[in-house]
Design a protein around this motif. Structure first.
Motif, PDB file in Angstrom:
ATOM      1  N   LEU A  28      -3.399   0.135   6.777  1.00 10.23           N
ATOM      2  CA  LEU A  28      -2.120  -0.277   5.732  1.00 10.23           C
ATOM      3  C   LEU A  28      -2.554  -1.497   5.131  1.00 10.23           C
ATOM      4  CD1 LEU A  28       0.602   0.647   5.015  1.00 10.23           C
ATOM      5  CD2 LEU A  28       1.539  -0.438   7.016  1.00 10.23           C
ATOM      6  N   ASP A  29      -3.219  -2.583   5.705  1.00  7.54           N
ATOM      7  CA  ASP A  29      -3.554  -3.500   4.885  1.00  7.54           C
ATOM      8  C   ASP A  29      -4.394  -3.395   3.604  1.00  7.54           C
ATOM      9  OD1 ASP A  29      -2.020  -5.456   6.418  1.00  7.54           O
ATOM     10  OD2 ASP A  29      -3.749  -6.122   7.572  1.00  7.54           O
ATOM     11  N   ILE A  30      -5.321  -2.318   3.870  1.00  6.55           N
ATOM     12  CA  ILE A  30      -6.396  -1.861   2.967  1.00  6.55           C
ATOM     13  C   ILE A  30      -5.469  -1.529   1.656  1.00  6.55           C
ATOM     14  CG2 ILE A  30      -8.174  -0.427   2.160  1.00  6.55           C
ATOM     15  CD1 ILE A  30      -9.330  -0.824   4.953  1.00  6.55           C
ATOM     16  N   VAL A  36      -1.435  -4.353  -4.477  1.00  4.62           N
ATOM     17  CA  VAL A  36      -1.134  -5.858  -4.615  1.00  4.62           C
ATOM     18  C   VAL A  36      -1.934  -6.357  -5.688  1.00  4.62           C
ATOM     19  CG1 VAL A  36      -0.278  -8.008  -3.901  1.00  4.62           C
ATOM     20  CG2 VAL A  36       0.712  -6.108  -2.778  1.00  4.62           C
ATOM     21  N   ASN A  37      -3.246  -6.401  -5.179  1.00  2.00           N
ATOM     22  CA  ASN A  37      -4.178  -6.827  -6.098  1.00  2.00           C
ATOM     23  C   ASN A  37      -4.253  -6.301  -7.679  1.00  2.00           C
ATOM     24  OD1 ASN A  37      -5.291  -8.692  -4.127  1.00  2.00           O
ATOM     25  ND2 ASN A  37      -7.140  -7.180  -3.653  1.00  2.00           N
ATOM     26  N   ASN A  38      -4.259  -5.049  -7.524  1.00  2.00           N
ATOM     27  CA  ASN A  38      -4.100  -4.468  -8.960  1.00  2.00           C
ATOM     28  C   ASN A  38      -2.842  -5.009  -9.623  1.00  2.00           C
ATOM     29  OD1 ASN A  38      -6.294  -2.816  -8.892  1.00  2.00           O
ATOM     30  ND2 ASN A  38      -5.491  -1.017  -8.465  1.00  2.00           N
ATOM     31  N   ALA A  39      -1.641  -4.846  -8.961  1.00  2.00           N
ATOM     32  CA  ALA A  39      -0.349  -5.395  -9.554  1.00  2.00           C
ATOM     33  C   ALA A  39      -0.690  -6.927 -10.053  1.00  2.00           C
ATOM     34  CB  ALA A  39       0.757  -5.560  -8.500  1.00  2.00           C
ATOM     35  N   TYR A  40      -1.543  -7.661  -9.410  1.00  2.00           N
ATOM     36  CA  TYR A  40      -1.743  -9.131  -9.846  1.00  2.00           C
ATOM     37  C   TYR A  40      -2.764  -9.017 -11.078  1.00  2.00           C
ATOM     38  CZ  TYR A  40      -3.304 -13.613 -10.103  1.00  2.00           C
ATOM     39  OH  TYR A  40      -3.509 -15.388 -10.464  1.00  2.00           O
ATOM     40  N   LYS A  41      -3.727  -8.185 -10.853  1.00  2.00           N
ATOM     41  CA  LYS A  41      -4.939  -8.232 -11.829  1.00  2.00           C
ATOM     42  C   LYS A  41      -4.375  -7.840 -13.267  1.00  2.00           C
ATOM     43  CE  LYS A  41      -8.310  -5.752 -10.662  1.00  2.00           C
ATOM     44  NZ  LYS A  41      -9.745  -4.990 -10.382  1.00  2.00           N
TER      45      LYS A  41
END
Length: 136
Positions: A28-30, A36-41
Motif C-alpha cells: 500500500l505504501d508503494i 502522491v509523488n505524481n501529484a507533487y511532481k
C-alpha cells in the motif's frame, strides 16, 4: 527508493480519524507513494492555490482513498492509457511510465483497484479502492 521533499502545508488532510485500514503496509505504501509523488511532481507551479489532498472514506464494501491535486491536466487521449506500462503523460519530466502501472498491478494483487476519476481545470483525482478484508 526515491523520496520527494514535499513542502509543509501542501498536503491537505481529509482523513477521518476513526478509519483504520489493515492491508499489506509495504504494498500500500508503494501505491500511495507513486500517486502522491505524481501529484507533487505534476502540480501547477504557477498556481497560488497549489494543493494535494488525501481523503479516505469508508464504503459498504471497503475503503476508498482519493488523492487529488490541482495539477496539470492529463490529456484526454491518455486518460484511458495512463495505467499502461511505459505510458508517460508529460515528457517534460524524467520517467519511464512505470509508477501508475506498478500501482495498478499491486492493487490487482490486493484485490482492489486504482483509477483516474477525473482530470480537468479544477483537479486531477485518483481513487484507490480496497475491499473490506474483514467481511466473510
Amino acid at each position: 527508493v526515491h523520496r520527494l521533499s514535499i513542502p509543509k502545508g501542501l498536503i491537505k488532510n481529509g482523513i477521518t480519524p476513526d478509519i483504520k485500514i489493515e492491508y499489506d503496509e509495504y504494498l500500500l505504501d508503494i501505491v500511495l507513494e507513486n500517486l502522491v509523488n505524481n501529484a507533487y511532481k505534476f502540480r501547477r507551479d504557477n498556481s497560488e492555490e497549489q494543493f494535494i489532498k488525501i481523503s479516505i472514506s469508508r464504503l459498504n464494501d471497503g475503503f476508498e482513498i482519493i488523492i487529488s491535486n490541482n495539477g496539470q491536466i492529463i490529456p484526454d487521449d491518455l486518460q484511458t492509457k495512463i495505467f499502461d506500462i511505459f505510458t508517460v503523460a508529460n515528457d517534460q519530466y524524467d520517467g519511464a511510465g512505470l509508477g501508475l502501472y506498478e500501482a495498478k498491478v499491486i492493487m490487482s494483487k490486493m484485490e482492489g483497484n486504482v483509477k483516474l476519476l477525473k482530470s480537468d481545470l479544477e483537479s486531477t483525482d485518483f481513487s484507490i479502492f480496497l475491499g473490506d478484508i474483514n467481511k466473510v
